[in-house]
Design a protein around this motif. Structure first.
Motif, PDB file in Angstrom:
ATOM      1  N   GLY A  94     -27.482  -7.287  -2.537  1.00  0.00           N
ATOM      2  CA  GLY A  94     -26.718  -8.402  -3.072  1.00  0.00           C
ATOM      3  C   GLY A  94     -27.585  -9.539  -3.563  1.00  0.00           C
ATOM      4  O   GLY A  94     -28.790  -9.604  -3.296  1.00  0.00           O
ATOM      5  N   SER A  95     -26.954 -10.448  -4.298  1.00  0.00           N
ATOM      6  CA  SER A  95     -27.693 -11.544  -4.925  1.00  0.00           C
ATOM      7  C   SER A  95     -28.273 -12.523  -3.909  1.00  0.00           C
ATOM      8  O   SER A  95     -29.390 -13.010  -4.075  1.00  0.00           O
ATOM      9  CB  SER A  95     -26.779 -12.293  -5.901  1.00  0.00           C
ATOM     10  OG  SER A  95     -25.587 -12.709  -5.261  1.00  0.00           O
ATOM     11  N   THR A  96     -27.540 -12.802  -2.841  1.00  0.00           N
ATOM     12  CA  THR A  96     -28.052 -13.731  -1.829  1.00  0.00           C
ATOM     13  C   THR A  96     -29.269 -13.150  -1.115  1.00  0.00           C
ATOM     14  O   THR A  96     -30.223 -13.868  -0.804  1.00  0.00           O
ATOM     15  CB  THR A  96     -26.964 -14.076  -0.803  1.00  0.00           C
ATOM     16  OG1 THR A  96     -25.850 -14.686  -1.479  1.00  0.00           O
ATOM     17  CG2 THR A  96     -27.483 -15.044   0.250  1.00  0.00           C
ATOM     18  N   ALA A  97     -29.251 -11.842  -0.878  1.00  0.00           N
ATOM     19  CA  ALA A  97     -30.372 -11.191  -0.193  1.00  0.00           C
ATOM     20  C   ALA A  97     -31.640 -11.212  -1.039  1.00  0.00           C
ATOM     21  O   ALA A  97     -32.744 -11.078  -0.499  1.00  0.00           O
ATOM     22  CB  ALA A  97     -30.006  -9.748   0.145  1.00  0.00           C
ATOM     23  N   ALA A  98     -31.507 -11.401  -2.354  1.00  0.00           N
ATOM     24  CA  ALA A  98     -32.682 -11.448  -3.225  1.00  0.00           C
ATOM     25  C   ALA A  98     -33.350 -12.815  -3.210  1.00  0.00           C
ATOM     26  O   ALA A  98     -34.502 -12.946  -3.637  1.00  0.00           O
ATOM     27  CB  ALA A  98     -32.290 -11.086  -4.659  1.00  0.00           C
ATOM     28  N   LEU A  99     -32.654 -13.837  -2.717  1.00  0.00           N
ATOM     29  CA  LEU A  99     -33.163 -15.203  -2.798  1.00  0.00           C
ATOM     30  C   LEU A  99     -34.487 -15.422  -2.060  1.00  0.00           C
ATOM     31  O   LEU A  99     -35.380 -16.085  -2.614  1.00  0.00           O
ATOM     32  CB  LEU A  99     -32.104 -16.187  -2.292  1.00  0.00           C
ATOM     33  CG  LEU A  99     -30.869 -16.325  -3.180  1.00  0.00           C
ATOM     34  CD1 LEU A  99     -29.841 -17.252  -2.529  1.00  0.00           C
ATOM     35  CD2 LEU A  99     -31.247 -16.849  -4.555  1.00  0.00           C
ATOM     36  N   PRO A 100     -34.660 -14.940  -0.819  1.00  0.00           N
ATOM     37  CA  PRO A 100     -35.958 -15.166  -0.152  1.00  0.00           C
ATOM     38  C   PRO A 100     -37.147 -14.666  -0.964  1.00  0.00           C
ATOM     39  O   PRO A 100     -38.154 -15.371  -1.106  1.00  0.00           O
ATOM     40  CB  PRO A 100     -35.809 -14.388   1.165  1.00  0.00           C
ATOM     41  CG  PRO A 100     -34.346 -14.385   1.433  1.00  0.00           C
ATOM     42  CD  PRO A 100     -33.714 -14.257   0.082  1.00  0.00           C
ATOM     43  N   ALA A 101     -37.029 -13.462  -1.529  1.00  0.00           N
ATOM     44  CA  ALA A 101     -38.133 -12.919  -2.330  1.00  0.00           C
ATOM     45  C   ALA A 101     -38.329 -13.723  -3.610  1.00  0.00           C
ATOM     46  O   ALA A 101     -39.472 -13.973  -4.023  1.00  0.00           O
ATOM     47  CB  ALA A 101     -37.864 -11.448  -2.667  1.00  0.00           C
ATOM     48  N   LEU A 102     -37.233 -14.132  -4.242  1.00  0.00           N
ATOM     49  CA  LEU A 102     -37.338 -14.919  -5.471  1.00  0.00           C
ATOM     50  C   LEU A 102     -38.056 -16.240  -5.215  1.00  0.00           C
ATOM     51  O   LEU A 102     -38.943 -16.644  -5.974  1.00  0.00           O
ATOM     52  CB  LEU A 102     -35.944 -15.193  -6.038  1.00  0.00           C
ATOM     53  CG  LEU A 102     -35.184 -13.995  -6.615  1.00  0.00           C
ATOM     54  CD1 LEU A 102     -33.755 -14.400  -6.968  1.00  0.00           C
ATOM     55  CD2 LEU A 102     -35.894 -13.448  -7.848  1.00  0.00           C
ATOM     56  N   VAL A 162     -33.785  -2.823  -6.714  1.00  0.00           N
ATOM     57  CA  VAL A 162     -33.681  -2.503  -5.284  1.00  0.00           C
ATOM     58  C   VAL A 162     -32.392  -3.077  -4.692  1.00  0.00           C
ATOM     59  O   VAL A 162     -32.323  -3.394  -3.515  1.00  0.00           O
ATOM     60  CB  VAL A 162     -34.912  -3.032  -4.507  1.00  0.00           C
ATOM     61  CG1 VAL A 162     -36.154  -2.263  -4.877  1.00  0.00           C
ATOM     62  CG2 VAL A 162     -35.119  -4.525  -4.735  1.00  0.00           C
ATOM     63  N   GLY A 163     -31.370  -3.217  -5.524  1.00  0.00           N
ATOM     64  CA  GLY A 163     -30.063  -3.628  -5.026  1.00  0.00           C
ATOM     65  C   GLY A 163     -29.857  -5.112  -4.933  1.00  0.00           C
ATOM     66  O   GLY A 163     -29.000  -5.574  -4.172  1.00  0.00           O
ATOM     67  N   GLY A 164     -30.631  -5.876  -5.705  1.00  0.00           N
ATOM     68  CA  GLY A 164     -30.517  -7.327  -5.628  1.00  0.00           C
ATOM     69  C   GLY A 164     -29.326  -7.920  -6.348  1.00  0.00           C
ATOM     70  O   GLY A 164     -29.073  -9.106  -6.263  1.00  0.00           O
ATOM     71  N   GLY A 165     -28.584  -7.112  -7.090  1.00  0.00           N
ATOM     72  CA  GLY A 165     -27.440  -7.630  -7.826  1.00  0.00           C
ATOM     73  C   GLY A 165     -27.844  -8.215  -9.166  1.00  0.00           C
ATOM     74  O   GLY A 165     -29.014  -8.269  -9.520  1.00  0.00           O
ATOM     75  N   GLY A 166     -26.839  -8.668  -9.928  1.00  0.00           N
ATOM     76  CA  GLY A 166     -27.110  -9.290 -11.215  1.00  0.00           C
ATOM     77  C   GLY A 166     -27.240  -8.284 -12.344  1.00  0.00           C
ATOM     78  O   GLY A 166     -26.973  -7.081 -12.185  1.00  0.00           O
ATOM     79  N   LEU A 167     -27.647  -8.768 -13.496  1.00  0.00           N
ATOM     80  CA  LEU A 167     -27.736  -7.938 -14.687  1.00  0.00           C
ATOM     81  C   LEU A 167     -28.791  -6.844 -14.558  1.00  0.00           C
ATOM     82  O   LEU A 167     -28.644  -5.761 -15.121  1.00  0.00           O
ATOM     83  CB  LEU A 167     -28.049  -8.821 -15.905  1.00  0.00           C
ATOM     84  CG  LEU A 167     -26.904  -9.751 -16.347  1.00  0.00           C
ATOM     85  CD1 LEU A 167     -27.404 -10.761 -17.363  1.00  0.00           C
ATOM     86  CD2 LEU A 167     -25.741  -8.954 -16.905  1.00  0.00           C
TER      87      LEU A 167
END
Length: 220
Positions: free
Chosen positions: A89-97, A168-173
């Motif tokens: 999901g998109s929230t789970a991608a935030l730490p890496a971003l 890897v499942g981060g969501g978004g486009l």
């Protein structure tokens, strides 16, 4: 023209990309600005020079800035699971971003501060300004155009990171282009997702350029 494109899903994934970009961009600005200031002032004899702190912070910045983003996402999976309980999901991608972009922006802030004329700092000090007054009344205003320009470049990079996070499942486009476009050989889905990402990048660059122009005119 685009028989495989579900426009409702496409718009939902666009909003997810914008959400990740906005949240990560704000966090990157705050963390990167703080790290950049620390790097500059701990390496400047007229301010708060402290070599051990500079070397320590610089090493951390260099390590995280040097790791390819796709590898960083994988390395941070245990941390993301601990923090959020999921890696999807998109929230789970935030730490890496944020961890991937903040060190990059910190170096850009440091470079922007180094471009400030040393004579301006010396003049402010001779007029009785304290260290902190020099930082927020002289350094930051003088370097603001370069700081904003660096933020624009960083946010554009974050948009690219969101696309990689989608793999890897981060969501978004990026996620939509990979799962629906690439894996199912639906080239029209990949094409539309790519165009939307390009539009987002162009809008961000336009806004950033306009802000820099306005700041330059005010400081002129």
């Amino acid at each position: 023209m685009f028989p495989n494109v579900d426009w409702q899903i496409m718009m939902e994934q666009t909003w997810e990309t914008l959400y990740m970009t906005l949240v990560a961009g704000v966090a990157t600005f705050v963390i990167g600005l703080a790290l950049g200031l620390i790097l500059y002032i701990t390496n400047e004899s007229l301010l708060l020079k402290n070599r051990p702190i500079y070397v320590f912070v610089s090493a951390i910045v260099n390590v995280f800035r040097s790791i390819p983003f796709i590898i960083l996402i994988i390395l941070l999976i245990p941390f993301t699971l601990f923090l959020l309980g999921t890696m999807l999901g998109s929230t789970a991608a935030l730490p890496a971003l944020i961890i991937g972009a903040a060190p990059f922006y910190a170096r850009m802030v440091e470079l922007a501060l180094r471009e400030v004329d040393r004579g301006v700092i010396e003049a402010a000090e001779s007029m009785g300004a304290t260290k902190w007054q020099i930082i927020y009344k002289v350094l930051i205003p003088e370097a603001l155009p370069a700081i904003v320009s660096g933020l624009t470049v960083t946010i554009v990079a974050i948009v690219g990171y969101t696309a990689m996070a989608g793999v890897v499942g981060g969501g978004g486009l990026g996620n939509l282009a990979f799962l629906e476009g690439f894996q199912r050989s639906q080239n029209d889905v990949t094409f539309v997702a790519t165009v939307l990402i390009l539009i987002i990048v162009f809008v961000i660059q336009f806004i950033g350029d306009r802000l820099v122009t306005k700041i330059d005119k005010r400081s002129a």
